[in-house]
Scaffold this active site. Structure first.
Site, PDB file in Angstrom:
ATOM      1  N   CYS A  71       0.851  -1.197   0.000  1.00 18.53           N
ATOM      2  CA  CYS A  71       0.000   0.000   0.000  1.00 18.53           C
ATOM      3  C   CYS A  71       0.878   1.236   0.000  1.00 18.53           C
ATOM      4  O   CYS A  71       1.188   1.800   1.062  1.00 18.53           O
ATOM      5  CB  CYS A  71      -0.902   0.023   1.229  1.00 18.53           C
ATOM      6  SG  CYS A  71      -1.920  -1.432   1.395  1.00 18.53           S
ATOM      7  N   HIS A  96     -12.783 -14.306   3.197  1.00 18.90           N
ATOM      8  CA  HIS A  96     -11.988 -15.508   3.484  1.00 18.90           C
ATOM      9  C   HIS A  96     -12.849 -16.727   3.780  1.00 18.90           C
ATOM     10  O   HIS A  96     -12.360 -17.843   3.791  1.00 18.90           O
ATOM     11  CB  HIS A  96     -11.111 -15.238   4.702  1.00 18.90           C
ATOM     12  CG  HIS A  96     -11.905 -14.953   5.943  1.00 18.90           C
ATOM     13  ND1 HIS A  96     -12.618 -13.787   6.116  1.00 18.90           N
ATOM     14  CD2 HIS A  96     -12.154 -15.704   7.034  1.00 18.90           C
ATOM     15  CE1 HIS A  96     -13.252 -13.826   7.277  1.00 18.90           C
ATOM     16  NE2 HIS A  96     -12.991 -14.974   7.852  1.00 18.90           N
TER      17      HIS A  96
HETATM   18  C1  LIG Z   1     -17.238 -13.321   8.943  1.00 22.06           C
HETATM   19  C2  LIG Z   1     -16.250 -12.262   8.734  1.00 22.06           C
HETATM   20  C3  LIG Z   1     -15.365 -11.864   9.760  1.00 22.06           C
HETATM   21  C4  LIG Z   1     -15.412 -12.425  11.137  1.00 22.06           C
HETATM   22  O1  LIG Z   1     -15.111 -13.779  11.240  1.00 22.06           O
HETATM   23  P1  LIG Z   1     -13.705 -14.329  11.711  1.00 22.06           P
HETATM   24  O2  LIG Z   1     -13.988 -15.749  11.995  1.00 22.06           O
HETATM   25  O3  LIG Z   1     -13.279 -13.562  12.909  1.00 22.06           O
HETATM   26  O4  LIG Z   1     -12.750 -14.136  10.590  1.00 22.06           O
HETATM   27  C5  LIG Z   1     -14.427 -10.902   9.476  1.00 22.06           C
HETATM   28  N1  LIG Z   1     -14.350 -10.331   8.264  1.00 22.06           N
HETATM   29  C6  LIG Z   1     -15.168 -10.668   7.257  1.00 22.06           C
HETATM   30  C7  LIG Z   1     -15.019  -9.986   5.948  1.00 22.06           C
HETATM   31  C8  LIG Z   1     -16.151 -11.642   7.453  1.00 22.06           C
HETATM   32  O5  LIG Z   1     -16.965 -11.974   6.444  1.00 22.06           O
END
Ligand SMILES: *Cc1c(COP(=O)(O)O)cnc(C)c1O
Length: 409
Positions: A71, A96
């Site tokens: 960045c 993710h």
């Molecule tokens: C679901 C989600 C999270 C939260 O879930 P984690 O299990 O903490 O990763 C964070 N960011 C995004 C973009 C999500 O869709």
């Protein structure tokens, strides 16, 4: 470090514990199911054909590896540490979550399960699960709090387009915690054909370890890519924590690199104080048992689980994965909280400086990067996980900024 381990990466132990966290706090009816799942995952873990199948789908269906992006303008703007983003927002379905869902559904297919169930809060995990079920022609049932069904109409529609059945959950307060309870109940009643696909590093063992292993591709790629770009490890990792899966995925391959500072960012909502208008389970909660594992939870003095609060719907799980609770208590990772206002400012800065509209969840991680980067030297490397894109959040952001999205002012 826990006396049991010479390494931070060997956990959990046989009973699914990370130190005093994790475990299998489930009913007798559920126990045989999670024991079988644990065995089948252990077999898959050492089966090369399993990982080959997953890897091909990562490449051709998800679009992995996701880039590691320097960045440049943000770095200049903040005037300190060099900032990189791991671009998991570029994955198919925009976050993710699909890394984990693909792994679990390939396992489900190997277990000859034909019906997939999932819980969802904001709907992101539900959409990822419905997506992969459509791809494989599997029946998909998503439990979603009735309150969330109302708040997250676009994701409910997406899931239905993808062929999933969305079941509104009215028990409790009708949010994510209740959806997860109902999904666990469904699993016990439909043992033979059903596989429960959990969306984060929570639940009874083996889920926290299994979901982590499926998300660890984020950190493995980042480590290689950082090596190619800079010839060394990053100095600091930063990721947002809801249940903790994107963070565990980035952190895990670096846990035994003591020179790497690891920071998890929880949702501070309106601030960490007695009003409890936040979702910071580690910085503002205490240990207890929920959804089959022992971890840090948001609870009142009587141990009643509280509803989390955050501008970001994906961060409002009232607990956190047990491995994070352990990393917190051992001191291997640090955990901080970022408020709604700080996340909103980071959201806007990211759009303006990098041309990336982030999800509100990683905007929390970026807000912490904004705090620390200016105070760090120019040769300090920060890698943050841009774990989701912000298309889903533009209505929330517009409302928070007092803008009427239809009229444009
Ligand atoms: C679901 C989600 C999270 C939260 O879930 P984690 O299990 O903490 O990763 C964070 N960011 C995004 C973009 C999500 O869709």
């Amino acid at each position: 470090m826990d006396d049991l381990y010479n390494s931070y990466t060997l956990g959990p132990d046989e009973s699914g514990r990370f130190g005093k966290f994790g475990g299998r706090f489930v009913s007798e009816t559920l126990m045989p199911l999670i024991l079988e799942l644990g065995e089948r995952f252990d077999q898959a873990k050492t089966d090369e054909s399993f990982w080959a199948e997953l890897s091909a789908l990562h490449q051709n269906y998800v679009g992995r590896p996701s880039p590691l992006y320097y960045c440049e303008r943000l770095t200049t703007h903040l005037g300190g540490a060099k900032i990189y983003m791991k671009r998991d927002e570029l994955n198919h379905t925009g976050a993710h979550k699909i890394n984990n869902v693909l792994g679990q559904i390939i396992l489900a297919r190997r277990m000859e399960k034909t019906r997939i169930i999932a819980e969802t809060g904001a709907g992101q995990h539900g959409v990822a699960t419905a997506t992969v079920c459509a791809k494989f022609g599997l029946k998909c049932v998503v439990y979603m709090g009735a309150h969330d069904v109302e708040r997250q109409a676009p994701n409910v529609f997406r899931m239905r387009l993808l062929g999933a059945e969305v079941i509104p959950v009215t028990s409790g307060r009708g949010t994510l915690k209740d959806a997860m309870n109902d999904a666990l109940r469904d699993w016990v009643t439909n043992v033979n054909d059903t596989f429960y696909c959990i969306g984060t590093v929570a639940g009874p063992h083996p889920y926290p370890a299994m979901v982590r292993d499926f998300q660890a591709i984020i950190g493995r790629e980042a480590k290689q890519q950082m090596h190619a770009a800079e010839g060394r490890l990053p100095d600091t990792l930063v990721a947002a924590i809801g249940g903790g899966s994107n963070a565990m995925g980035l952190f895990y391959p670096f846990l035994d690199d003591p020179e790497v500072t690891i920071i998890g960012v929880e949702a501070g909502g309106k601030g960490i104080d007695e009003t409890m208008q936040h979702c910071a389970s580690l910085t503002g909660g205490r240990p207890g048992v929920l959804h089959g594992n022992r971890t840090y939870l948001l609870q009142d003095p009587d141990g009643q689980i509280l509803e989390g609060f955050s501008i970001s719907a994906g961060l409002d799980y009232p607990g956190v994965g047990p491995e994070h609770a352990w990393l917190y208590e051992t001191g291997r990772a640090q955990y901080v909280a970022i408020t709604d206002q700080q996340a909103l400012a980071a959201f806007q800065l990211c759009c303006e400086q990098e041309g990336i509209i982030p999800a509100l969840e990683p905007a929390h991680a970026l807000a912490h990067v904004m705090k620390i980067a200016p105070k760090l030297p120019r040769d300090h490397i920060i890698c943050m996980n841009m774990c989701g894109r912000g298309d889903k959040d533009i209505f929330t952001v517009a409302r928070a900024l007092g803008i009427d999205i239809d009229s444009g002012h």
